[in-house]
Design an enzyme around this catalytic site. Structure first.
Site, PDB file in Angstrom:
ATOM      1  N   ASP A 247       0.823  -1.211   0.000  1.00  0.00           N
ATOM      2  CA  ASP A 247       0.000   0.000   0.000  1.00  0.00           C
ATOM      3  C   ASP A 247       0.861   1.266   0.000  1.00  0.00           C
ATOM      4  OD1 ASP A 247      -1.986  -1.848   0.352  1.00  0.00           O
ATOM      5  OD2 ASP A 247      -2.595  -1.153   2.339  1.00  0.00           O
TER       6      ASP A 247
ATOM      7  N   HIS B 150       3.632  -2.203   3.323  1.00  0.00           N
ATOM      8  CA  HIS B 150       3.692  -0.824   2.829  1.00  0.00           C
ATOM      9  C   HIS B 150       5.066  -0.545   2.239  1.00  0.00           C
ATOM     10  CE1 HIS B 150       0.413  -0.984   5.701  1.00  0.00           C
ATOM     11  NE2 HIS B 150      -0.125   0.027   5.049  1.00  0.00           N
TER      12      HIS B 150
END
Ligand SMILES: [Zn+2]
Length: 231
Positions: free
Chosen positions: A46, A191
């Site tokens: 992400d 992430h």
């Protein structure tokens, strides 16, 4: 009860329904994991693209033949369209992580639509394909977000393993967490861009070990679309 109190109570109730009501529906409408039995999991990244970390991550994944899904933030993708194209060229999947990465509980219906549809349009303009997957920032939704996703046919993708939990966690902590909770059909949330402190550096250090762990368990890393049998 005074008029002001009634207005305040009604307003609070409406806001709770708008945010928390949608949040309660999320376990039913979102996708949290893939099917069991195919020995497949999905690594999802992400908040990118990040000009430093994402290209390094792409090299790590390519070296191991792993495929993943990148949930990209529109404003960052707009600054680095060449990285978005590199993600697709390497056989990975691109998903929508909204335009500005705002918390849906504090967005009006119009702003919610701008965040989701704006992000999708931006990515479609770069890749030539409308992203079918939508991951709400922080997993936070409101009523319009769920309605927009349903009408547009987006799949709302959450995760079954989230090794970013502790604020000061290390790559070793993350690996231990994944080792403990790893399962067939897992959707793992990581992430590769700033947001969570130290996230890009941490994921680059984690990744070779995590790919070793998947190989040791006989689990292939595929995109979420492949995991769900969409393509
Ligand atoms: Zn995010």
């Amino acid at each position: 009860m005074g008029r002001l109190w009634r207005v305040a109570l009604l307003g609070t109730g409406a806001w709770v329904g708008y945010g928390w009501g949608a949040q309660c529906a999320l376990p039913l409408v979102g996708v949290w994991r893939g099917p069991v039995g195919r020995r497949q999991v999905s690594l999802t990244f992400d908040d990118g693209p990040d000009p430093e970390a994402t290209p390094k991550l792409l090299r790590l994944l390519a070296a191991r033949g792993a495929r993943a899904t990148f949930f990209l933030i529109g404003e960052r993708a707009a600054r680095h369209p060449e990285i978005v194209r590199a993600i697709v060229a390497d056989g990975h999947e691109v998903g929508n992580h909204t335009w500005h990465h705002r918390k849906a509980w504090f967005l009006t219906p119009r702003a919610t639509e701008a965040e989701i549809v704006g992000g999708a349009c931006l990515l479609a303009g770069i890749t030539g394909e409308v992203p079918r997957l939508y991951r709400p920032p922080w997993g936070i939704v409101n009523v319009p977000a769920l309605r927009i996703a349903r009408r547009a046919g987006y799949t709302t993708v959450l995760w079954s393993i989230q090794p970013e939990g502790a604020w000061a966690c290390t790559p070793a902590d993350q690996l231990r967490y994944c080792d403990r909770f790893l399962h067939d059909g897992a959707i793992i949330d990581l992430h590769d861009a700033p947001g969570l402190p130290g996230a890009p550096e941490r994921v680059l250090e984690l990744m070779p070990h995590l790919l070793d762990l998947l190989a040791a368990r006989g689990l292939a890393s595929v995109s979420v679309g492949t995991l769900l049998g969409a393509h």
